[in-house]
Design a protein around this motif. Structure first.
Motif, PDB file in Angstrom:
ATOM      1  N   ALA A 263      65.458  42.248  25.648  1.00  0.00           N
ATOM      2  CA  ALA A 263      66.128  42.289  26.946  1.00  0.00           C
ATOM      3  C   ALA A 263      66.026  43.685  27.548  1.00  0.00           C
ATOM      4  O   ALA A 263      65.823  43.845  28.754  1.00  0.00           O
ATOM      5  CB  ALA A 263      67.601  41.896  26.778  1.00  0.00           C
ATOM      6  N   GLN A 264      66.143  44.727  26.685  1.00  0.00           N
ATOM      7  CA  GLN A 264      66.069  46.106  27.187  1.00  0.00           C
ATOM      8  C   GLN A 264      64.673  46.403  27.736  1.00  0.00           C
ATOM      9  O   GLN A 264      64.529  47.057  28.759  1.00  0.00           O
ATOM     10  CB  GLN A 264      66.444  47.091  26.067  1.00  0.00           C
ATOM     11  N   ARG A 265      63.658  45.923  27.002  1.00  0.00           N
ATOM     12  CA  ARG A 265      62.291  46.140  27.472  1.00  0.00           C
ATOM     13  C   ARG A 265      62.063  45.451  28.816  1.00  0.00           C
ATOM     14  O   ARG A 265      61.514  46.031  29.750  1.00  0.00           O
ATOM     15  CB  ARG A 265      61.293  45.622  26.439  1.00  0.00           C
ATOM     16  N   ALA A 266      62.586  44.203  28.894  1.00  0.00           N
ATOM     17  CA  ALA A 266      62.440  43.453  30.150  1.00  0.00           C
ATOM     18  C   ALA A 266      63.147  44.188  31.286  1.00  0.00           C
ATOM     19  O   ALA A 266      62.623  44.318  32.393  1.00  0.00           O
ATOM     20  CB  ALA A 266      63.014  42.050  29.985  1.00  0.00           C
ATOM     21  N   ALA A 267      64.354  44.728  30.999  1.00  0.00           N
ATOM     22  CA  ALA A 267      65.119  45.427  32.029  1.00  0.00           C
ATOM     23  C   ALA A 267      64.356  46.651  32.523  1.00  0.00           C
ATOM     24  O   ALA A 267      64.316  46.945  33.714  1.00  0.00           O
ATOM     25  CB  ALA A 267      66.484  45.825  31.486  1.00  0.00           C
ATOM     26  N   SER A 268      63.724  47.403  31.574  1.00  0.00           N
ATOM     27  CA  SER A 268      62.963  48.601  31.949  1.00  0.00           C
ATOM     28  C   SER A 268      61.824  48.237  32.897  1.00  0.00           C
ATOM     29  O   SER A 268      61.614  48.903  33.912  1.00  0.00           O
ATOM     30  CB  SER A 268      62.366  49.273  30.716  1.00  0.00           C
ATOM     31  N   ARG A 269      61.101  47.152  32.543  1.00  0.00           N
ATOM     32  CA  ARG A 269      59.957  46.757  33.376  1.00  0.00           C
ATOM     33  C   ARG A 269      60.399  46.296  34.767  1.00  0.00           C
ATOM     34  O   ARG A 269      59.739  46.548  35.752  1.00  0.00           O
ATOM     35  CB  ARG A 269      59.162  45.656  32.682  1.00  0.00           C
ATOM     36  N   LEU A 270      61.589  45.615  34.801  1.00  0.00           N
ATOM     37  CA  LEU A 270      62.030  45.020  36.071  1.00  0.00           C
ATOM     38  C   LEU A 270      63.038  45.907  36.811  1.00  0.00           C
ATOM     39  O   LEU A 270      63.692  45.466  37.740  1.00  0.00           O
ATOM     40  CB  LEU A 270      62.684  43.649  35.813  1.00  0.00           C
ATOM     41  N   ARG A 271      63.153  47.214  36.392  1.00  0.00           N
ATOM     42  CA  ARG A 271      64.273  48.019  36.892  1.00  0.00           C
ATOM     43  C   ARG A 271      64.308  48.139  38.405  1.00  0.00           C
ATOM     44  O   ARG A 271      65.379  48.232  39.004  1.00  0.00           O
ATOM     45  CB  ARG A 271      64.303  49.411  36.255  1.00  0.00           C
ATOM     46  N   GLY A 272      63.167  48.114  39.048  1.00  0.00           N
ATOM     47  CA  GLY A 272      63.140  48.180  40.509  1.00  0.00           C
ATOM     48  C   GLY A 272      63.711  46.940  41.173  1.00  0.00           C
ATOM     49  O   GLY A 272      64.167  46.984  42.313  1.00  0.00           O
ATOM     50  N   LEU A 273      63.703  45.838  40.450  1.00  0.00           N
ATOM     51  CA  LEU A 273      64.110  44.559  41.049  1.00  0.00           C
ATOM     52  C   LEU A 273      65.587  44.216  40.801  1.00  0.00           C
ATOM     53  O   LEU A 273      66.143  43.334  41.443  1.00  0.00           O
ATOM     54  CB  LEU A 273      63.246  43.423  40.474  1.00  0.00           C
ATOM     55  N   ILE A 274      66.233  44.926  39.843  1.00  0.00           N
ATOM     56  CA  ILE A 274      67.618  44.562  39.490  1.00  0.00           C
ATOM     57  C   ILE A 274      68.571  45.071  40.572  1.00  0.00           C
ATOM     58  O   ILE A 274      68.555  46.254  40.916  1.00  0.00           O
ATOM     59  CB  ILE A 274      67.985  45.137  38.099  1.00  0.00           C
ATOM     60  N   PRO A 275      69.379  44.157  41.153  1.00  0.00           N
ATOM     61  CA  PRO A 275      70.243  44.564  42.273  1.00  0.00           C
ATOM     62  C   PRO A 275      71.402  45.447  41.808  1.00  0.00           C
ATOM     63  O   PRO A 275      71.858  45.331  40.665  1.00  0.00           O
ATOM     64  CB  PRO A 275      70.774  43.222  42.800  1.00  0.00           C
ATOM     65  N   LYS A 276      71.826  46.355  42.707  1.00  0.00           N
ATOM     66  CA  LYS A 276      72.969  47.235  42.393  1.00  0.00           C
ATOM     67  C   LYS A 276      74.288  46.482  42.550  1.00  0.00           C
ATOM     68  O   LYS A 276      75.308  46.856  41.997  1.00  0.00           O
ATOM     69  CB  LYS A 276      72.980  48.446  43.345  1.00  0.00           C
ATOM     70  N   ARG A 277      74.262  45.455  43.410  1.00  0.00           N
ATOM     71  CA  ARG A 277      75.480  44.675  43.629  1.00  0.00           C
ATOM     72  C   ARG A 277      75.169  43.201  43.442  1.00  0.00           C
ATOM     73  O   ARG A 277      74.122  42.727  43.856  1.00  0.00           O
ATOM     74  CB  ARG A 277      76.023  44.924  45.027  1.00  0.00           C
ATOM     75  N   LEU A 278      76.128  42.506  42.823  1.00  0.00           N
ATOM     76  CA  LEU A 278      75.941  41.087  42.586  1.00  0.00           C
ATOM     77  C   LEU A 278      76.584  40.281  43.711  1.00  0.00           C
ATOM     78  O   LEU A 278      77.554  40.723  44.329  1.00  0.00           O
ATOM     79  CB  LEU A 278      76.568  40.697  41.246  1.00  0.00           C
ATOM     80  N   PRO A 279      76.060  39.100  43.952  1.00  0.00           N
ATOM     81  CA  PRO A 279      76.629  38.264  45.025  1.00  0.00           C
ATOM     82  C   PRO A 279      77.800  37.426  44.522  1.00  0.00           C
ATOM     83  O   PRO A 279      78.070  37.366  43.324  1.00  0.00           O
ATOM     84  CB  PRO A 279      75.455  37.375  45.400  1.00  0.00           C
ATOM     85  N   GLY A 280      78.510  36.785  45.440  1.00  0.00           N
ATOM     86  CA  GLY A 280      79.536  35.783  45.115  1.00  0.00           C
ATOM     87  C   GLY A 280      80.680  36.334  44.303  1.00  0.00           C
ATOM     88  O   GLY A 280      81.088  37.476  44.497  1.00  0.00           O
ATOM     89  N   PRO A 281      81.203  35.514  43.380  1.00  0.00           N
ATOM     90  CA  PRO A 281      82.399  35.916  42.628  1.00  0.00           C
ATOM     91  C   PRO A 281      82.153  37.127  41.732  1.00  0.00           C
ATOM     92  O   PRO A 281      83.095  37.785  41.328  1.00  0.00           O
ATOM     93  CB  PRO A 281      82.718  34.667  41.792  1.00  0.00           C
ATOM     94  N   MET A 282      80.881  37.424  41.422  1.00  0.00           N
ATOM     95  CA  MET A 282      80.593  38.573  40.562  1.00  0.00           C
ATOM     96  C   MET A 282      80.683  39.899  41.314  1.00  0.00           C
ATOM     97  O   MET A 282      80.651  40.958  40.720  1.00  0.00           O
ATOM     98  CB  MET A 282      79.190  38.437  39.946  1.00  0.00           C
ATOM     99  N   SER A 283      80.803  39.820  42.659  1.00  0.00           N
ATOM    100  CA  SER A 283      80.818  41.053  43.442  1.00  0.00           C
ATOM    101  C   SER A 283      82.065  41.890  43.145  1.00  0.00           C
ATOM    102  O   SER A 283      82.060  43.104  43.261  1.00  0.00           O
ATOM    103  CB  SER A 283      80.734  40.738  44.937  1.00  0.00           C
TER     104      SER A 283
END
Lengths: 185, 463
Positions: free
Chosen positions: B417-437
């Motif tokens: 999961a950490q490796r995947a997160a590193s590769r996708l770091r540009g795509l991970i949003p800073k804020r979550l939508p809906g109830p997770m906001s």
């Protein structure tokens, strides 16, 4: 099931199996106070009451002096000529007390002889209380031990006060505006 | 009549967000809480045995709760023997009906009241109004709240959120026979209240109070106060009705030696409050009724962690040190019990089915200051955490936590999961939508590094 039975049953179920607790009483039950009268006078004064410390023989003259010009209630059992006034027309009341507490500057009335009813020390705007030196104890535990729970008790620490407006202390909201204490030594 | 807390919309975060923008409220609260906490610290510091008193207070309350049924029966016997009448009420409706019935039996339609949390909790004034009975609050702060058609916002000083000029406005508008040219000087305002209530005290035939303590051994009830309005209500009327929560019990007369030291110093920051009244059964010819109130207390008692909230002696020291209360104010909690103690007591008494009650265990930064000052050592943070676990959580949050648990439970999954997160770091949003906001609005997303520590370690070990 009646409310009483139901509540008692709910309690029994709620605490079933819970361990009981020992009560540690390592607090001070008789605080060491060197000068009981001195500390009591200081703490009563802290509550903005007026305090006098006098030998017993000088107390009657002091009472004459401080109540001059006031229509006073003299409750039954107070050692003083009666013929003063009643609750509706009184300027003030004069009483003895049951106990004085040095650490907190508190006087306790048990409304026995010379202490009036609960209303008599409340409705008039001025309360003069005579405390004998031998009635003063160090702290709250000694006072509780001396008092009789079967009697109505009124603990008084200074005049009536409120801090409800911006926490500013204001004296005399519903009870007496002035508390004067004569400590008879 | 003061408004009712029931049905207050929203939840704590929404109420608090509104309150913190009210700069007058924040100023009033800050001034008041800082003054009172300073006074408390001084008088607590005077007693060399404070921690011993605190330990005794905690143990006496725990012992009482453990044996509550036995001590309530003992209390009932003692009060009855002394000429009083004891009534039992399962809930608010039952208590209100008992009180209304007792007042009606006297033929009176007006009653005077001593400030009491229990009667606020059961909305007694509203219930009496529905029966054609008017209840007059006589404590100065409660009078301000009642005349202002407002909610109390503090346990000890319910009008803490109002300053002198606001109080003057309320008196001018709502007080009949208000003195002309009333100033906002506190002595002038207090004098106006004295005149307003004096006549009412002298003509009232029925009074309603709560109690700070009840002593099982002797049947004695105890009320602490400052103004003398309590003494007026307790002594002048012919009938006295006291509504008291079943947890306010102490086993023995001697136990008062502990609580009469703990309570005044913790609440008003005084060595002793100006007036304490104690009475046992019917005294000086009065007709005395005691209504013992459950209203959710036995549910709280059944919770092993949460039951310590029943040790509370309503001193309000926890409110005065709480950084959350200081900024949000008492109304945000939507209950007569605000602040840290309210955050654990209210959701336990009422359950967590409403949005507001489910949000209360989260109305805290868990800083622990409330536990430090509590005179009966209630571990409020511990109960908050326990209630948070029991509170309903959004489906998205539950799903997220489930996924996180699955990943964190296995080191290989975590590495992937950490490796995947590193590769996708540009795509991970800073804020979550809906109830997770709600989660991401108040937290910064940690920077995701280009390479995980595991990968870095492996690479450097090989080199």
């Amino acid at each position: 099931m009646s409310a009483r039975e139901e509540i008692l049953a709910r309690i029994g179920k709620a605490v079933a199996g819970a361990a009981d607790v020992e009560i540690p009483r390592h607090y001070r039950t008789a605080p060491q106070v060197e000068d009981l009268v001195g500390l009591f006078a200081e703490r009563v004064d802290d509550y903005r009451a007026i305090v006098h410390v006098l030998p017993a023989a000088e107390v009657p003259a002091k009472i004459d002096e401080v109540v001059a010009g006031r229509r006073m209630i003299v409750p039954e059992g107070f050692d003083r000529e009666g013929g003063w006034t009643d609750l509706d027309t009184a300027d003030g009341v004069i009483t003895y007390c049951a106990v004085g507490i040095a650490e907190t500057g508190t006087i306790v009335l048990d409304h026995g002889p010379g202490q009036g009813t609960r209303a008599q020390t409340l409705v008039p705007d001025y309360h003069l209380c005579v405390v004998r030196a031998d009635q003063i104890v160090g702290g709250v535990p000694e006072a509780v031990a001396r008092l009789d729970p079967a009697r109505p008790l009124t603990w008084i620490s200074g005049p009536s006060a409120t801090s409800d407006i911006e926490l500013n202390r204001v004296e005399g909201v519903h009870g007496p505006r002035t508390l004067e204490v004569i400590i008879s030594t | 009549m003061s408004a009712t807390f029931l049905g207050m919309p929203g939840n704590f975060p929404k109420n608090a967000a509104k309150a913190v923008h009210n700069s007058q409220l924040r100023y009033n609260l800050r001034k008041a809480t800082h003054t009172i906490r300073g006074k408390r610290a001084n008088v607590v510091g005077e007693l060399p045995d404070w921690q011993e008193l605190r330990a005794a207070g905690k143990a006496i309350k725990d012992h009482t709760l453990r044996n509550l049924d036995r001590y309530l029966i003992q209390l009932e016997e003692a009060v009855t023997r002394a000429g009083g009448t004891v009534h039992w009420a399962r809930d608010a409706a039952e208590a209100n009906a008992i009180v209304a019935g007792l007042v009606k039996a006297t033929g009176e339609t007006e009653v005077v009241k001593v400030k009491s949390m229990a009667t606020q909790e059961i909305e007694l004034n509203q219930a009496l109004a529905e029966q054609g009975i008017t209840a007059y609050e006589t404590d100065l702060a409660e009078l301000i709240v009642q005349l202002g058609d407002d909610f109390p916002s503090h346990i000890l000083v319910p009008a803490i959120h109002r300053n002198r000029s606001e109080i003057r406005e309320i008196f001018l508008e709502k007080m009949p026979k208000v003195p002309p040219h009333l100033t906002d000087d506190p002595p002038a305002l207090a004098e106006a209240a004295r005149l307003h209530l004096r006549e009412r005290f002298l003509k009232s035939k029925v009074a309603i109070s709560g109690a700070n303590f009840m002593v099982a051994e002797t049947g004695t009830l105890v009320v602490l106060e400052s103004e003398g309005n309590g003494r007026m209500c307790l002594t002048l009327p012919e009938t006295l009705i006291s509504v008291v929560g079943i947890e306010k019990l102490l086993p023995s007369w001697r136990d008062l030696e502990v609580f009469l030291q703990l309570l005044p110093r913790s609440s008003t920051g005084e060595r002793m409050n100006p007036y304490t009244s104690m009475w046992t059964g019917a005294v000086e010819g009065q007709d005395f009724h005691l209504v013992l109130l459950d209203n959710g207390r036995t549910d709280v008692l059944a919770d092993e962690v949460g039951r310590q909230a029943l040790r509370c002696i309503r001193c309000s020291a926890c409110l005065n040190v709480c950084p959350v209360y200081e900024r949000a104010g008492g109304h945000a909690y939507g209950s007569v019990y605000p602040g840290p103690i309210g955050a654990i007591l209210t959701p336990q008494l009422r359950g967590m089915s409403s949005d507001l009650d489910a949000s209360l265990p989260f109305a805290s930064s868990l800083c622990g200051a409330c536990y430090e000052v509590c005179p009966v050592a209630i571990d409020i943070p511990e109960v908050l955490v326990d209630l948070r676990a029991k509170a309903p959580h959004a489906a998205a949050e539950r799903a997220g936590m489930k996924v996180a648990g699955w990943i964190l439970n296995d080191h290989e999954r975590l590495a992937k999961a950490q490796r995947a997160a590193s590769r996708l770091r540009g795509l991970i949003p800073k804020r979550l939508p809906g109830p997770m906001s709600a989660w991401t609005d108040t937290r910064d997303m940690p920077e995701i590094p280009e390479e995980s520590f595991r990968d870095w370690w492996e690479r450097n070990e090989r080199a």
